[in-house]
Design an enzyme around this catalytic site. Sequence first.
Site, short mmCIF file in Angstrom:
data_model
loop_
_atom_site.label_atom_id
_atom_site.label_comp_id
_atom_site.label_asym_id
_atom_site.label_seq_id
_atom_site.Cartn_x
_atom_site.Cartn_y
_atom_site.Cartn_z
N ASP A 153 82.07 0.76 -7.24
CA ASP A 153 82.56 1.14 -5.92
C ASP A 153 81.46 1.97 -5.24
O ASP A 153 80.52 2.45 -5.90
CB ASP A 153 83.85 1.96 -6.09
CG ASP A 153 84.35 2.58 -4.80
OD1 ASP A 153 84.44 1.83 -3.81
OD2 ASP A 153 84.63 3.79 -4.79
N ASP A 196 81.93 4.42 -1.83
CA ASP A 196 82.37 5.73 -1.34
C ASP A 196 83.18 6.47 -2.40
O ASP A 196 84.13 5.93 -2.98
CB ASP A 196 83.20 5.56 -0.07
CG ASP A 196 82.35 5.01 1.07
OD1 ASP A 196 81.63 5.79 1.70
OD2 ASP A 196 82.41 3.79 1.31
N THR A 235 83.12 -2.86 -2.78
CA THR A 235 83.42 -1.83 -1.79
C THR A 235 84.44 -2.28 -0.75
O THR A 235 84.64 -3.47 -0.53
CB THR A 235 82.10 -1.41 -1.09
OG1 THR A 235 82.37 -0.44 -0.08
CG2 THR A 235 81.42 -2.62 -0.44
N GLY A 236 85.04 -1.29 -0.10
CA GLY A 236 85.90 -1.58 1.03
C GLY A 236 85.10 -1.75 2.31
O GLY A 236 85.61 -2.19 3.34
N LYS A 252 89.49 -6.52 -5.09
CA LYS A 252 88.22 -6.40 -5.81
C LYS A 252 88.27 -7.11 -7.16
O LYS A 252 87.30 -7.77 -7.56
CB LYS A 252 87.85 -4.94 -6.00
CG LYS A 252 87.48 -4.20 -4.72
CD LYS A 252 87.03 -2.77 -5.05
CE LYS A 252 86.68 -1.98 -3.80
NZ LYS A 252 86.20 -0.62 -4.14
N ASP A 263 86.98 5.15 -7.97
CA ASP A 263 87.69 6.42 -7.83
C ASP A 263 89.06 6.32 -7.18
O ASP A 263 89.77 7.32 -7.11
CB ASP A 263 86.84 7.40 -7.01
CG ASP A 263 86.80 7.02 -5.53
OD1 ASP A 263 86.53 5.83 -5.23
OD2 ASP A 263 87.06 7.89 -4.68
N ASN A 267 92.11 1.14 -4.49
CA ASN A 267 91.56 -0.19 -4.23
C ASN A 267 90.63 -0.67 -5.35
O ASN A 267 90.14 -1.79 -5.32
CB ASN A 267 90.86 -0.25 -2.87
CG ASN A 267 89.67 0.69 -2.77
OD1 ASN A 267 89.58 1.68 -3.48
ND2 ASN A 267 88.76 0.38 -1.87
#
Length: 285
Positions: free
Chosen positions: A8, A10, A42-43, A213, A236, A239
């Site tokens: 991930d 952020d 990632t988002g 994901k 973290d 998602n």
Amino acid sequence: MVKCIASDMDGTLLNSQGLISAENKRAIQLAKEKGIEFLVATGRSWEEARYVLDKEEIDCAAICVNGAEIRSSKGDILYSIGMDGETAEKVAKVFDEVGMYFELYTPEGTFTADEELGIQSLVDIYHTANPSEDVDKIRDSVKRRFTHSSLRVVDQYQEIFLAKNCHIYKFLAFSMDEDLLLTVSERLKEIEGIHVTSSGRHNIEVGHSEAQKGIALKKWTEKLGISLQDTMAIGDNYNDLSMFEIVGHSFAMGNAEQAIKEVCRYITDTNSEDGVAKAIRKLIE
């Protein structure tokens, strides 16, 4: 033996300043030297992800917008899935009814119907999490985020929803009211064909039910002929759960929500303590 690492960004690969530390970069390079596949999951959109990765010259594939896209290291779209206009209208209606600010992620870019409200929403969230930080500096940082995300301002979203071949990757909505976020999340779950998740305490992310994901990571590892048992995922937040549930080596960041830590096999240090580097070195050295 680890053959693939998915991280991930952020709250994970990026530290509290939104940067990739030198130690994290070295660990990624070490993994690559050992022939291990590294990618980000990632988002963020591809453009948002590359803005950070390019600064450190990290060349890798990416699972973007929570699994709605898979991109090669060169930026080629290898997989794409999104909500249609009818479904997107139903989601937007829920947010509109409670007056919650949201943005749209699409193949054509990211859209907002109120840029100033978007900036203020993020400033409030960041300042609450970091009360000692100067508000003007936070605002400048948020404005840069809007500049580098290919964000486009529209008068209303209806035109996007009614467009032929409408393809919405993700809704990203913000609120400081955690009770409201919970209520809205439950309402959204009544809509068929979507997946509701979160990448932070003050947001909701909505995408196609297959835009996750974990689903995208499975497709990527199958393409490479790598077993999920030989795959490592680091994250973290909620998602990231779909990755943690399928890989052989799941790492929660030290700054992760407690519910995330309880799902993972390992816990590493926080994103401000080079947690990604320490997780990678734990399994490959």
